[in-house]
Design a protein around this motif. Structure first.
Motif, mmCIF file in Angstrom:
data_model
loop_
_atom_site.group_PDB
_atom_site.id
_atom_site.type_symbol
_atom_site.label_atom_id
_atom_site.label_comp_id
_atom_site.label_asym_id
_atom_site.label_seq_id
_atom_site.Cartn_x
_atom_site.Cartn_y
_atom_site.Cartn_z
ATOM 1 N N MET A 42 125.119 93.664 24.667
ATOM 2 C CA MET A 42 126.051 92.569 24.903
ATOM 3 C C MET A 42 125.568 91.315 24.167
ATOM 4 N N ILE A 43 126.507 90.605 23.594
ATOM 5 C CA ILE A 43 126.181 89.375 22.873
ATOM 6 C C ILE A 43 125.797 88.298 23.887
ATOM 7 N N ASP A 44 124.738 87.567 23.571
ATOM 8 C CA ASP A 44 124.216 86.547 24.473
ATOM 9 C C ASP A 44 125.054 85.264 24.379
ATOM 10 N N LYS A 45 125.519 84.803 25.525
ATOM 11 C CA LYS A 45 126.325 83.582 25.597
ATOM 12 C C LYS A 45 125.573 82.388 25.010
ATOM 13 N N ASN A 46 124.265 82.310 25.250
ATOM 14 C CA ASN A 46 123.468 81.187 24.743
ATOM 15 C C ASN A 46 123.427 81.164 23.218
ATOM 16 N N VAL A 47 123.427 82.342 22.605
ATOM 17 C CA VAL A 47 123.443 82.427 21.140
ATOM 18 C C VAL A 47 124.760 81.856 20.617
ATOM 19 N N VAL A 48 125.864 82.259 21.227
ATOM 20 C CA VAL A 48 127.183 81.764 20.809
ATOM 21 C C VAL A 48 127.266 80.254 21.033
ATOM 22 N N THR A 49 126.765 79.788 22.163
ATOM 23 C CA THR A 49 126.787 78.352 22.465
ATOM 24 C C THR A 49 126.007 77.567 21.418
ATOM 25 N N ARG A 50 124.841 78.068 21.024
ATOM 26 C CA ARG A 50 124.045 77.391 19.981
ATOM 27 C C ARG A 50 124.804 77.337 18.656
ATOM 28 N N ILE A 51 125.468 78.426 18.299
ATOM 29 C CA ILE A 51 126.245 78.471 17.052
ATOM 30 C C ILE A 51 127.369 77.431 17.102
ATOM 31 N N VAL A 52 128.073 77.377 18.229
ATOM 32 C CA VAL A 52 129.167 76.407 18.379
ATOM 33 C C VAL A 52 128.615 74.982 18.319
ATOM 34 N N ASP A 53 127.496 74.735 18.996
ATOM 35 C CA ASP A 53 126.880 73.401 18.974
ATOM 36 C C ASP A 53 126.514 72.978 17.549
ATOM 37 N N GLU A 54 126.041 73.932 16.734
ATOM 38 C CA GLU A 54 125.734 73.638 15.321
ATOM 39 C C GLU A 54 126.994 73.156 14.606
ATOM 40 N N TRP A 55 128.100 73.874 14.804
ATOM 41 C CA TRP A 55 129.358 73.523 14.144
ATOM 42 C C TRP A 55 129.879 72.169 14.629
ATOM 43 N N LEU A 56 129.687 71.885 15.912
ATOM 44 C CA LEU A 56 130.196 70.644 16.505
ATOM 45 C C LEU A 56 129.432 69.402 16.052
ATOM 46 N N GLU A 57 128.197 69.595 15.590
ATOM 47 C CA GLU A 57 127.354 68.464 15.212
ATOM 48 C C GLU A 57 128.063 67.562 14.196
ATOM 49 N N GLY A 58 128.157 66.273 14.545
ATOM 50 C CA GLY A 58 128.786 65.304 13.652
ATOM 51 C C GLY A 58 130.303 65.261 13.736
ATOM 52 N N LYS A 59 130.875 66.077 14.613
ATOM 53 C CA LYS A 59 132.333 66.092 14.783
ATOM 54 C C LYS A 59 132.691 65.453 16.122
ATOM 55 N N ASP A 60 133.943 65.039 16.264
ATOM 56 C CA ASP A 60 134.404 64.428 17.515
ATOM 57 C C ASP A 60 134.832 65.460 18.550
ATOM 58 N N TYR A 61 134.774 66.729 18.192
ATOM 59 C CA TYR A 61 135.089 67.787 19.149
ATOM 60 C C TYR A 61 133.943 67.946 20.134
ATOM 61 N N PHE A 62 134.243 68.547 21.289
ATOM 62 C CA PHE A 62 133.185 68.894 22.230
ATOM 63 C C PHE A 62 133.471 70.265 22.821
ATOM 64 N N LEU A 63 132.411 70.920 23.244
ATOM 65 C CA LEU A 63 132.509 72.259 23.815
ATOM 66 C C LEU A 63 132.918 72.161 25.277
ATOM 67 N N VAL A 64 133.931 72.931 25.644
ATOM 68 C CA VAL A 64 134.372 72.987 27.033
ATOM 69 C C VAL A 64 133.773 74.213 27.713
ATOM 70 N N ASP A 65 133.876 75.373 27.056
ATOM 71 C CA ASP A 65 133.383 76.594 27.695
ATOM 72 C C ASP A 65 133.182 77.699 26.667
ATOM 73 N N VAL A 66 132.220 78.559 26.960
ATOM 74 C CA VAL A 66 132.011 79.800 26.215
ATOM 75 C C VAL A 66 131.891 80.900 27.250
ATOM 76 N N THR A 67 132.679 81.956 27.080
ATOM 77 C CA THR A 67 132.532 83.121 27.950
ATOM 78 C C THR A 67 132.358 84.354 27.072
ATOM 79 N N VAL A 68 131.527 85.264 27.551
ATOM 80 C CA VAL A 68 131.330 86.539 26.873
ATOM 81 C C VAL A 68 131.466 87.623 27.938
ATOM 82 N N SER A 69 132.473 88.473 27.782
ATOM 83 C CA SER A 69 132.703 89.536 28.765
ATOM 84 C C SER A 69 131.761 90.710 28.481
#
Length: 155
Positions: free
Chosen positions: A1-28
């Motif tokens: 199973m893919i680790d939610k924390n890995v996906v969250t870190r990837i999203v946080d990298e993309w968000l850096e310097g942008k006005d977007y923010f992360l609301v939620d990450v789910t991995v079933s």
């Protein structure tokens, strides 16, 4: 199973310097990844596509296959993070308390511990024939409510 924390870190990298923010990450358990982002002025489809491609470039489908969905938190959906409260200050919201009481009002303030809503209620002054509308500020701790969401109005 893919680790939610890995996906969250990837999203946080993309968000850096942008006005977007992360609301939620789910991995079933069957590796369906759902990423929800938000922005004060709304979420653009082009940015969802860009984030989706960024995540795909960082994960290896050969190692583990997955399904990926990237989108906005959704208008009218319950708030999940403080930033959603902050971008809706001054706007009408609906609150459902844990006691089952539903309130509507204007979001006045929000911080890490609680948020304040200004509601209008009818109060009959002593000796008056008719009730008057008065404003009242009510402060809620986040654990006192079931949800808060943006109130969509077509008035």
């Amino acid at each position: 199973m893919i680790d939610k924390n890995v996906v969250t870190r990837i999203v946080d990298e993309w968000l850096e310097g942008k006005d977007y923010f992360l609301v939620d990450v789910t991995v079933s358990p069957d590796d369906k990844i759902v990423v929800e982002i938000d922005h004060a002025e709304g979420v653009w489809i082009d940015d969802c596509v860009e984030l989706s491609r960024y995540i795909e470039s960082k994960l290896d489908r050969e190692e583990e296959d997955y399904e990926l969905e990237v989108g906005s938190a959704g208008i009218g959906q319950p708030f999940k993070v403080l930033q959603q409260y902050l971008i809706h200050i001054g706007k009408e919201v609906e609150i459902l308390t844990k006691e089952g009481k539903k309130l509507e009002g204007v979001l006045k303030d929000a911080n890490e511990e609680n948020f304040t809503v200004t509601i209008e209620k009818k109060v009959k002054p002593e000796g008056a024939k008719r009730p008057k509308l008065v404003e009242e500020d009510i402060t809620f701790a986040y654990d006192e409510i079931k949800y808060t969401k943006y109130l969509i109005s077509f008035k």
